[in-house]
Design a protein around this motif. Structure first.
Motif, short mmCIF file in Angstrom:
data_model
loop_
_atom_site.label_atom_id
_atom_site.label_comp_id
_atom_site.label_asym_id
_atom_site.label_seq_id
_atom_site.Cartn_x
_atom_site.Cartn_y
_atom_site.Cartn_z
N LEU A 78 0.83 -1.20 0.00
CA LEU A 78 0.00 0.00 0.00
C LEU A 78 0.87 1.25 0.00
CD1 LEU A 78 -2.65 -1.07 2.66
CD2 LEU A 78 -2.64 -1.51 0.21
N LEU A 79 2.02 1.14 0.63
CA LEU A 79 2.89 2.30 0.78
C LEU A 79 3.40 2.79 -0.57
CD1 LEU A 79 3.73 3.73 3.38
CD2 LEU A 79 5.91 2.55 3.25
N ILE A 80 3.78 1.88 -1.45
CA ILE A 80 4.32 2.30 -2.75
C ILE A 80 3.26 3.06 -3.55
CG2 ILE A 80 6.06 0.49 -2.82
CD1 ILE A 80 4.23 -1.09 -4.68
N THR A 81 2.00 2.68 -3.38
CA THR A 81 0.93 3.36 -4.11
C THR A 81 0.65 4.74 -3.52
OG1 THR A 81 -0.05 1.23 -4.69
CG2 THR A 81 -1.47 3.16 -4.89
N THR A 82 0.64 4.84 -2.20
CA THR A 82 0.41 6.15 -1.59
C THR A 82 1.60 7.08 -1.84
OG1 THR A 82 1.26 5.36 0.56
CG2 THR A 82 -1.11 5.19 0.18
N GLU A 83 2.80 6.53 -1.89
CA GLU A 83 3.97 7.34 -2.24
C GLU A 83 3.80 7.94 -3.63
OE1 GLU A 83 7.47 4.98 -1.95
OE2 GLU A 83 7.21 4.56 0.18
N LEU A 84 3.39 7.12 -4.57
CA LEU A 84 3.22 7.59 -5.93
C LEU A 84 2.08 8.62 -6.02
CD1 LEU A 84 4.27 7.46 -8.74
CD2 LEU A 84 2.97 5.38 -9.15
N ALA A 85 1.06 8.46 -5.19
CA ALA A 85 -0.02 9.45 -5.16
C ALA A 85 0.51 10.80 -4.69
CB ALA A 85 -1.14 8.97 -4.24
N VAL A 86 1.35 10.80 -3.65
CA VAL A 86 1.94 12.06 -3.17
C VAL A 86 2.81 12.68 -4.25
CG1 VAL A 86 3.52 13.07 -1.48
CG2 VAL A 86 1.87 11.35 -0.75
N LEU A 87 3.64 11.88 -4.91
CA LEU A 87 4.51 12.40 -5.96
C LEU A 87 3.70 12.96 -7.13
CD1 LEU A 87 7.32 9.68 -6.07
CD2 LEU A 87 7.40 11.94 -5.03
N GLY A 88 2.63 12.25 -7.49
CA GLY A 88 1.79 12.72 -8.59
C GLY A 88 1.13 14.04 -8.29
N LEU A 89 0.62 14.20 -7.08
CA LEU A 89 -0.03 15.45 -6.68
C LEU A 89 0.98 16.59 -6.59
CD1 LEU A 89 -2.42 14.04 -3.94
CD2 LEU A 89 -3.11 14.95 -6.17
N ALA A 90 2.14 16.32 -5.98
CA ALA A 90 3.18 17.35 -5.85
C ALA A 90 3.71 17.75 -7.23
CB ALA A 90 4.31 16.86 -4.97
N ARG A 91 3.82 16.78 -8.11
CA ARG A 91 4.30 17.07 -9.48
C ARG A 91 3.33 18.00 -10.19
NH1 ARG A 91 2.92 14.65 -14.24
NH2 ARG A 91 4.45 14.69 -15.95
#
Length: 479
Positions: free
Chosen positions: A133-146
């Motif tokens: 789950l962590l890898i998906t939430t990490e990517l969500a944070v990166l996508g939003l910040a990007r």
């Protein structure tokens, strides 16, 4: 054409891979759980949602608050699903990961998803542990910040995206604190390498504080130092839980072995001219920094657990797909170690899952639940999974098999005697725990004097020196 491409174009080979993959995934789906950690998160989540008991006011674990909310909600939503619920959660998480990767790096969804599911076998991604789950939430944070740092967007839109990235980070870092380590370099890159870095950092920080405030609001409402007690318990346990030097060395060696196996991908990726010589594109840099930050995160606990390496494998899987889409060639001999490790891991996981499936069939959890009903059970070094499967209530805050030993050390036996002095209605022991020295002699003497055996399960052949870990004995307080 490379040797590897020739092999992959062989239809018989592809058919065999697909068939094995289906069997591999199915071996997870037939189990109520495949790693005990997920059931522990769900147990605490049940206490939170059903009995309104905040962590760690019912059962203690060292993970942060958010993980129990997530697993508790998922367990409630899938209450009618007897098997496979945590693997379904893992598959949904990996599918979302692949979708977000496609939106950022223009990767093919199926390729990323397949890489995670199959090549991630050594890291048990289908077990549904927090790393999945962590890898998906990490990517969500990166996508939003990007999105929030793109130069072409309007100021108002920038503010909303960066606030959303911060809120998401504040909420999801409480699934596992390692997310903060994994995201450190890539988030700093996004916030600092674009226009108005001070504003970017401020908005992200405000969003993070908002996410944390929303998550911990129940503690603030309860008052009475509830939040201070929460962090105090975590700190005390983690201090005792941290691995010794010998275990840390094993963790480093395990990580080095995995990185060596996946080195053909890393050599190709870091060997690109855009990485070493010229300024790379922002998204390439983002992916590279994400991988670099995730490697030390896998070592932070000091324990040699394979599932930690799922953190750095996630960005590496995207690297692999990007290299494949660029049609960069991999010699067949270079990926033989990787194919061997993945293949052996798949076989090992299938064997373990099928064995557990047979073992679970030997335990009558309905009878166990009816026998105990709503009375509390003192657990002495048996798997907490019995409490999850039979809906039992723990007598002691430390339910996990070795938590009392971690916290009390050599005084664990004294702690059990203190619990027994309060006359819990039931006590659960490992099968033949007293005759195999798994339970201290004074504890066994007390149980023999005040309790009688009510139920026992031996999994495997009688007379074996080491009964299966799910074997247990249940004792009831004498009238």
């Amino acid at each position: 054409m490379s040797d590897l491409q020739t092999i992959l174009k062989n239809k018989v080979f592809v058919f065999i891979i697909c068939l094995c993959s289906i069997f591999y995934i199915f071996s997870y789906l037939i189990l109520p759980f495949s790693t005990a950690d997920t059931t522990f998160y769900a147990l605490i989540g049940q206490g939170l949602l059903q009995d309104h008991m905040l962590p760690y006011q019912y059962v203690f674990d060292h993970k942060p608050f958010g993980v129990y909310v997530l697993y508790g909600v998922w367990d409630a939503l899938t209450a009618q699903l007897p098997v496979g619920k945590f693997t379904v959660l893992a598959l949904l998480s990996l599918a979302a990961f692949a979708a977000m990767a496609r939106s950022i790096w223009r990767t093919r969804w199926l390729w990323v998803f397949a890489a995670l599911v199959l090549l991630g076998a050594p890291f048990e991604l289908l077990a549904g542990n927090t790393e999945t789950l962590l890898i998906t939430t990490e990517l969500a944070v990166l996508g939003l910040a990007r999105k929030g740092t793109l130069a072409t967007i309007q100021p108002t839109t920038r503010i909303l995206w960066l606030l959303a990235a911060g809120v998401t980070f504040g909420l999801t870092v409480n699934i596992n604190y390692l997310e903060g380590i994994c995201l450190f370099l890539p988030v700093c890159f996004l916030l600092l390498a674009n226009i108005r870095p001070v504003l970017n950092i401020s908005l992200f920080a405000i969003g993070t504080c908002g996410g944390l405030a929303a998550l911990f609001a129940p503690y603030f409402i309860q008052g009475h130092h509830a939040l201070a007690d929460y962090f105090t318990q975590q700190h005390q346990f983690l201090h005792a839980y941290s691995a010794k030097l010998s275990k840390r060395i094993k963790a480093v060696l395990l990580l080095a072995a995995y990185l060596a196996v996946f080195s053909p991908i890393l050599i190709k990726w870091f060997g690109q001219k855009s990485i070493l010589k010229t300024a790379p594109t922002p998204d390439t840099t983002l992916l590279t920094l994400w991988f670099i930050s995730s490697v030390p995160a896998a070592l932070l606990s000091g324990h040699a657990f394979s599932h930690y390496s799922g953190l750095w494998f996630a960005p590496l899987s995207i690297m692999l797909v990007l290299l494949a889409q660029q049609k960069l060639l991999f010699p067949g001999w270079a990926v033989v170690p990787l194919a061997a490790v993945v293949g052996l891991s798949c076989v090992d996981e299938i064997h373990k899952n099928l064995k557990d499936y047979i073992n679970f069939k030997q335990i009558d959890y309905t009878h166990l639940s009816d026998l105990v009903q709503q009375q509390k059970v003192l657990n002495i070094r048996t798997p907490h999974t019995h409490f999850y499967m039979a809906h039992l209530h723990s007598f002691d805050r430390y339910l996990f098999r070795d938590h009392i030993d971690i916290v009390y050390g050599k005084n664990a036996g004294k702690h059990y005697l203190q619990d027994l002095a309060q006359h819990p209605a039931f006590v659960m022991l490992p099968y033949q725990g007293c005759s195999t020295d798994k339970v201290e002699e004074p504890v066994c003497v007390y149980i023999q004097q005040h309790y009688q055996q009510a139920y026992s399960v031996l999994i495997g052949k009688a007379g074996k020196k080491k009964p299966n870990r799910f074997s247990f004995e249940l004792y009831k307080l004498k009238n």
